[in-house]
Write a protein that holds these residues in place. Structure first.
Motif, PDB file in Angstrom:
ATOM      1  N   LEU A   8       3.129   0.690   8.814  1.00  0.00           N
ATOM      2  CA  LEU A   8       3.963   0.884   9.997  1.00  0.00           C
ATOM      3  C   LEU A   8       5.004  -0.228  10.059  1.00  0.00           C
ATOM      4  N   THR A   9       6.258   0.149  10.245  1.00  0.00           N
ATOM      5  CA  THR A   9       7.343  -0.817  10.431  1.00  0.00           C
ATOM      6  C   THR A   9       7.842  -0.684  11.859  1.00  0.00           C
ATOM      7  N   LEU A  10       7.968  -1.813  12.532  1.00  0.00           N
ATOM      8  CA  LEU A  10       8.427  -1.792  13.926  1.00  0.00           C
ATOM      9  C   LEU A  10       9.790  -2.473  14.021  1.00  0.00           C
ATOM     10  N   VAL A  11      10.704  -1.848  14.746  1.00  0.00           N
ATOM     11  CA  VAL A  11      12.051  -2.401  14.905  1.00  0.00           C
ATOM     12  C   VAL A  11      12.160  -3.059  16.281  1.00  0.00           C
ATOM     13  N   PHE A  12      12.589  -4.330  16.258  1.00  0.00           N
ATOM     14  CA  PHE A  12      12.707  -5.138  17.469  1.00  0.00           C
ATOM     15  C   PHE A  12      14.104  -5.757  17.534  1.00  0.00           C
ATOM     16  N   GLY A  28      23.943  -6.345   9.660  1.00  0.00           N
ATOM     17  CA  GLY A  28      24.841  -6.600  10.781  1.00  0.00           C
ATOM     18  C   GLY A  28      24.278  -6.162  12.125  1.00  0.00           C
ATOM     19  N   LEU A  29      23.086  -5.577  12.130  1.00  0.00           N
ATOM     20  CA  LEU A  29      22.481  -5.120  13.384  1.00  0.00           C
ATOM     21  C   LEU A  29      21.839  -6.278  14.145  1.00  0.00           C
ATOM     22  N   GLU A  30      21.698  -6.091  15.438  1.00  0.00           N
ATOM     23  CA  GLU A  30      21.017  -7.091  16.267  1.00  0.00           C
ATOM     24  C   GLU A  30      19.515  -6.831  16.339  1.00  0.00           C
ATOM     25  N   THR A  31      19.039  -5.914  15.505  1.00  0.00           N
ATOM     26  CA  THR A  31      17.611  -5.605  15.465  1.00  0.00           C
ATOM     27  C   THR A  31      17.048  -5.977  14.102  1.00  0.00           C
ATOM     28  N   VAL A  32      15.719  -6.153  14.061  1.00  0.00           N
ATOM     29  CA  VAL A  32      15.053  -6.448  12.792  1.00  0.00           C
ATOM     30  C   VAL A  32      13.828  -5.553  12.658  1.00  0.00           C
ATOM     31  N   GLU A  42       6.558   5.722   1.905  1.00  0.00           N
ATOM     32  CA  GLU A  42       6.911   4.509   2.622  1.00  0.00           C
ATOM     33  C   GLU A  42       6.319   4.488   4.037  1.00  0.00           C
ATOM     34  N   SER A  43       6.456   3.323   4.646  1.00  0.00           N
ATOM     35  CA  SER A  43       5.918   3.135   5.989  1.00  0.00           C
ATOM     36  C   SER A  43       6.631   4.022   7.010  1.00  0.00           C
ATOM     37  N   THR A  44       5.920   4.319   8.073  1.00  0.00           N
ATOM     38  CA  THR A  44       6.527   4.957   9.246  1.00  0.00           C
ATOM     39  C   THR A  44       7.357   3.889   9.953  1.00  0.00           C
ATOM     40  N   LEU A  95      10.163  -5.115  11.114  1.00  0.00           N
ATOM     41  CA  LEU A  95       9.068  -5.988  10.672  1.00  0.00           C
ATOM     42  C   LEU A  95       7.870  -5.160  10.243  1.00  0.00           C
ATOM     43  N   ARG A  96       7.161  -5.697   9.238  1.00  0.00           N
ATOM     44  CA  ARG A  96       5.943  -5.011   8.814  1.00  0.00           C
ATOM     45  C   ARG A  96       4.977  -6.012   8.210  1.00  0.00           C
ATOM     46  N   VAL A  97       3.693  -5.835   8.528  1.00  0.00           N
ATOM     47  CA  VAL A  97       2.618  -6.559   7.823  1.00  0.00           C
ATOM     48  C   VAL A  97       1.969  -5.541   6.889  1.00  0.00           C
ATOM     49  N   LEU A 131      17.251  -4.235   5.692  1.00  0.00           N
ATOM     50  CA  LEU A 131      15.978  -4.386   4.964  1.00  0.00           C
ATOM     51  C   LEU A 131      14.839  -4.661   5.944  1.00  0.00           C
ATOM     52  N   ILE A 132      13.632  -4.346   5.519  1.00  0.00           N
ATOM     53  CA  ILE A 132      12.433  -4.676   6.297  1.00  0.00           C
ATOM     54  C   ILE A 132      12.018  -6.106   5.951  1.00  0.00           C
ATOM     55  N   VAL A 133      11.683  -6.887   6.974  1.00  0.00           N
ATOM     56  CA  VAL A 133      11.111  -8.213   6.735  1.00  0.00           C
ATOM     57  C   VAL A 133       9.589  -8.085   6.775  1.00  0.00           C
ATOM     58  N   HIS A 134       8.952  -8.491   5.664  1.00  0.00           N
ATOM     59  CA  HIS A 134       7.498  -8.425   5.565  1.00  0.00           C
ATOM     60  C   HIS A 134       6.917  -9.775   5.958  1.00  0.00           C
ATOM     61  N   ILE A 135       5.939  -9.734   6.860  1.00  0.00           N
ATOM     62  CA  ILE A 135       5.279 -10.971   7.284  1.00  0.00           C
ATOM     63  C   ILE A 135       3.780 -10.835   7.020  1.00  0.00           C
ATOM     64  N   GLU A 187       0.822  -1.208   0.000  1.00  0.00           N
ATOM     65  CA  GLU A 187       0.000   0.000   0.000  1.00  0.00           C
ATOM     66  C   GLU A 187       0.862   1.266   0.000  1.00  0.00           C
ATOM     67  N   THR A 188       2.155   1.136   0.352  1.00  0.00           N
ATOM     68  CA  THR A 188       3.027   2.316   0.389  1.00  0.00           C
ATOM     69  C   THR A 188       3.731   2.496  -0.960  1.00  0.00           C
ATOM     70  N   VAL A 189       4.672   1.605  -1.239  1.00  0.00           N
ATOM     71  CA  VAL A 189       5.421   1.616  -2.501  1.00  0.00           C
ATOM     72  C   VAL A 189       5.664   0.155  -2.885  1.00  0.00           C
ATOM     73  N   TYR A 190       6.162  -0.079  -4.088  1.00  0.00           N
ATOM     74  CA  TYR A 190       6.494  -1.457  -4.484  1.00  0.00           C
ATOM     75  C   TYR A 190       7.773  -1.904  -3.771  1.00  0.00           C
ATOM     76  N   GLY A 191       7.789  -3.170  -3.369  1.00  0.00           N
ATOM     77  CA  GLY A 191       8.960  -3.733  -2.716  1.00  0.00           C
ATOM     78  C   GLY A 191       9.694  -4.692  -3.650  1.00  0.00           C
ATOM     79  N   GLY A 250      21.946  -1.608  -5.721  1.00  0.00           N
ATOM     80  CA  GLY A 250      23.148  -0.803  -5.576  1.00  0.00           C
ATOM     81  C   GLY A 250      23.209  -0.201  -4.184  1.00  0.00           C
ATOM     82  N   ARG A 251      22.725  -0.975  -3.226  1.00  0.00           N
ATOM     83  CA  ARG A 251      22.623  -0.476  -1.844  1.00  0.00           C
ATOM     84  C   ARG A 251      23.754  -1.026  -0.999  1.00  0.00           C
ATOM     85  N   PRO A 252      24.401  -0.196  -0.188  1.00  0.00           N
ATOM     86  CA  PRO A 252      25.476  -0.705   0.664  1.00  0.00           C
ATOM     87  C   PRO A 252      24.952  -1.802   1.582  1.00  0.00           C
TER      88      PRO A 252
HETATM   89  O1  TXA Z   1       6.856   1.173   3.012  1.00  0.00           O
HETATM   90  C1  TXA Z   1       7.961   0.641   3.142  1.00  0.00           C
HETATM   91  O2  TXA Z   1       8.562   0.632   4.217  1.00  0.00           O
HETATM   92  C2  TXA Z   1       8.554  -0.017   1.916  1.00  0.00           C
HETATM   93  C3  TXA Z   1       7.687  -1.210   1.513  1.00  0.00           C
HETATM   94  C4  TXA Z   1       8.263  -1.983   0.371  1.00  0.00           C
HETATM   95  O3  TXA Z   1       7.474  -2.010   2.629  1.00  0.00           O
HETATM   96  N1  TXA Z   1       9.893  -0.431   2.158  1.00  0.00           N
HETATM   97  C5  TXA Z   1      10.916   0.421   2.281  1.00  0.00           C
HETATM   98  O4  TXA Z   1      12.116  -0.217   2.396  1.00  0.00           O
HETATM   99  O5  TXA Z   1      10.771   1.635   2.283  1.00  0.00           O
HETATM  100  P1  TXA Z   1      13.522   0.559   2.309  1.00  0.00           P
HETATM  101  O6  TXA Z   1      14.564  -0.504   2.386  1.00  0.00           O
HETATM  102  O7  TXA Z   1      13.515   1.418   1.122  1.00  0.00           O
HETATM  103  O8  TXA Z   1      13.520   1.337   3.651  1.00  0.00           O
HETATM  104  C6  TXA Z   1      13.504   0.580   4.835  1.00  0.00           C
HETATM  105  C7  TXA Z   1      14.038   1.355   5.943  1.00  0.00           C
HETATM  106  C8  TXA Z   1      15.470   1.719   5.707  1.00  0.00           C
HETATM  107  O9  TXA Z   1      15.600   3.095   5.950  1.00  0.00           O
HETATM  108  C9  TXA Z   1      16.199   0.855   6.706  1.00  0.00           C
HETATM  109  O10 TXA Z   1      17.399   1.402   7.161  1.00  0.00           O
HETATM  110  C10 TXA Z   1      15.188   0.746   7.810  1.00  0.00           C
HETATM  111  O11 TXA Z   1      13.989   0.560   7.125  1.00  0.00           O
HETATM  112  N2  TXA Z   1      15.501  -0.391   8.638  1.00  0.00           N
HETATM  113  C11 TXA Z   1      15.494  -1.684   8.301  1.00  0.00           C
HETATM  114  N3  TXA Z   1      15.906  -2.457   9.322  1.00  0.00           N
HETATM  115  C12 TXA Z   1      16.156  -1.617  10.342  1.00  0.00           C
HETATM  116  C13 TXA Z   1      16.620  -1.795  11.658  1.00  0.00           C
HETATM  117  N4  TXA Z   1      16.918  -2.992  12.144  1.00  0.00           N
HETATM  118  N5  TXA Z   1      16.756  -0.705  12.421  1.00  0.00           N
HETATM  119  C14 TXA Z   1      16.458   0.513  11.940  1.00  0.00           C
HETATM  120  N6  TXA Z   1      16.033   0.753  10.704  1.00  0.00           N
HETATM  121  C15 TXA Z   1      15.894  -0.298   9.913  1.00  0.00           C
END
Ligand code: TXA
Ligand code: MG
Length: 373
Positions: free
Chosen positions: A94-98, A111-115, A177-179, A117-119, A61-65, A31-35, A54-56
């Motif tokens: 909404l994306t939540l970091v755990f 390399g982070l110890e956090t992930v 994109e998601s918050t 997540l987003r539905v 990355l966000i894990v979608h569940i 609903e936000t952007v294409y993944g 081309g991303r470092p």
């Molecule tokens: O709406 C969205 O969030 C879209 C759709 C596809 O779900 N995804 C998106 O992904 O915008 P991306 O990779 O363009 O942005 C994800 C953001 C990045 O800024 C990344 O650093 C952050 O999420 N992120 C991912 N894992 C993280 C973590 N463990 N701690 C903090 N930020 C994290």
């Protein structure tokens, strides 16, 4: 949760699942952007996502569940407030970091110890996740630093054959994109997005600060991100037309995002592509990336815009415009247009030295609120 039936042909869904299982990349609508999706537990597939974008590799990355009931499969130590946010806003932008569980590869988390997540809420995304069953690691399906895709066409334009399969779910409804909320301690917004800060605060009954600088690496926090080819100049609303006139007078082809209150000033002007932004922030957010792309299509070298009030979705729009206006690491076709109006008095033509042909033939008027993509 059962996603609506009939939103996507079953054979396309099956193919997408096969591609994911085989370690391939599937672009899919949310609903936000294409993944740009890959099996979150397949390190090789995840590495390809980084390569294609081309991303470092240090940028997570966000894990979608597919269901919030899976939260504890991926995250450890989910707090009460975080659980409440998931209940209130998932599926949704909404994306939540755990703290991550060990099944989440470090390749996903940079390399982070956090992930994170987003539905997601898009029926095609939910159908894909339900059929696949696992987690799908997915950044926005664009090259690093570029404007995020809000249609399948944008994905193909940007990534082409590097994507193994594209699921087309039509234009995205939210458009930004998601918050992202860091939920490892007191909730903090790391990136404003599709869920408004005010709604998070109402759900939690307390203020939720926006982090000025995150301890984690967030690509969207890079000074220049979400950027079109044209340079973006962010000015006060009452300066938009004057700044655009100035640049046009210097021979620069200018895209203008007219604030709604200046709609009465709209009209064809030499060398300017003028678009009045929609009144509602929801419409503006939905169209924002498409509008930036439209200016690129018109060959604009600069885009003049003003930020809406930083409330509701206006906060995310403001954030994206600021980042689009941020300093670039590499020069674009727009060369040295000043990144912020007022910071340079260098005449446009002198600063480019391009000997560019006259733009006097360019007189485009796009009607207010027009869907751009
Ligand atoms: O709406 C969205 O969030 C879209 C759709 C596809 O779900 N995804 C998106 O992904 O915008 P991306 O990779 O363009 O942005 C994800 C953001 C990045 O800024 C990344 O650093 C952050 O999420 N992120 C991912 N894992 C993280 C973590 N463990 N701690 C903090 N930020 C994290
Ligand atoms: Mg992105």
């Amino acid at each position: 949760m059962v996603p609506p039936q009939g939103v996507i042909a079953p054979h396309r869904l099956e193919r997408a699942v096969r591609v994911l299982r085989a370690g391939g990349l599937v672009a899919f609508p949310t609903e936000t952007v294409y993944g740009l999706g890959a099996d979150a537990e397949n390190v090789g597939a995840v590495k390809r996502v980084f390569e294609v974008k081309g991303r470092p590799p240090t940028h997570p990355l966000i894990v979608h569940i597919g269901d919030r009931a899976q939260i504890d499969d991926w995250a450890a130590g989910v707090s009460g407030p975080a659980q409440h946010l998931a209940e209130c806003f998932w599926p949704g932008p909404l994306t939540l970091v755990f703290r991550r569980r060990s099944r989440v590869p470090l390749a996903v988390t940079g390399g982070l110890e956090t992930v994170a997540l987003r539905v997601p809420e898009h029926p095609v995304a939910l159908a894909l996740l339900a059929a696949y069953g696992g987690g799908v690691a997915a950044p926005s399906a664009n090259r690093f630093g570029a404007v995020s895709p809000t249609t399948a066409g944008h994905v193909r334009e940007g990534l082409g054959a590097a994507v193994d399969f594209v699921l087309d779910g039509g234009p995205c409804g939210v458009g930004v994109e998601s918050t992202i909320v860091d939920a490892t301690a007191e909730p903090v917004i790391l990136r404003p997005g599709g869920v408004a800060r005010e709604d998070l605060e109402q759900a939690l009954g307390c203020s939720v600060p926006v982090s000025a600088r995150s301890a984690v690496r967030v690509p969207g926090q890079h000074p220049s991100h979400y950027a079109p080819r044209a340079r973006v100049l962010l000015v006060e609303p009452d300066q938009v037309t004057a700044q655009a006139e100035l640049l046009a007078a210097q021979g620069c082809r200018v895209g203008v995002l007219l604030p709604p209150e200046a709609a009465n000033l709209s009209g064809s002007r030499t060398g300017q592509v003028m678009i009045t932004v929609p009144e509602s922030d929801a419409d503006y957010a939905r169209q924002l990336y498409g509008l930036l792309r439209e200016f690129d299509r018109h060959g604009c070298e600069a885009i003049v815009a003003s930020a809406p009030a930083p409330e509701g979705l206006g906060l995310a729009i403001t954030d994206r415009l600021r980042r689009a206006a941020g300093p670039r690491r590499v020069s674009s076709s727009a060369g040295s247009v000043p990144a912020t109006a007022g910071t340079s008095t260098e005449p446009w033509r002198a600063s480019t030295g391009s000997g560019r042909a006259s733009r006097s033939d360019l007189q485009v008027q796009v009607r207010p609120g027009r869907e751009s993509s």
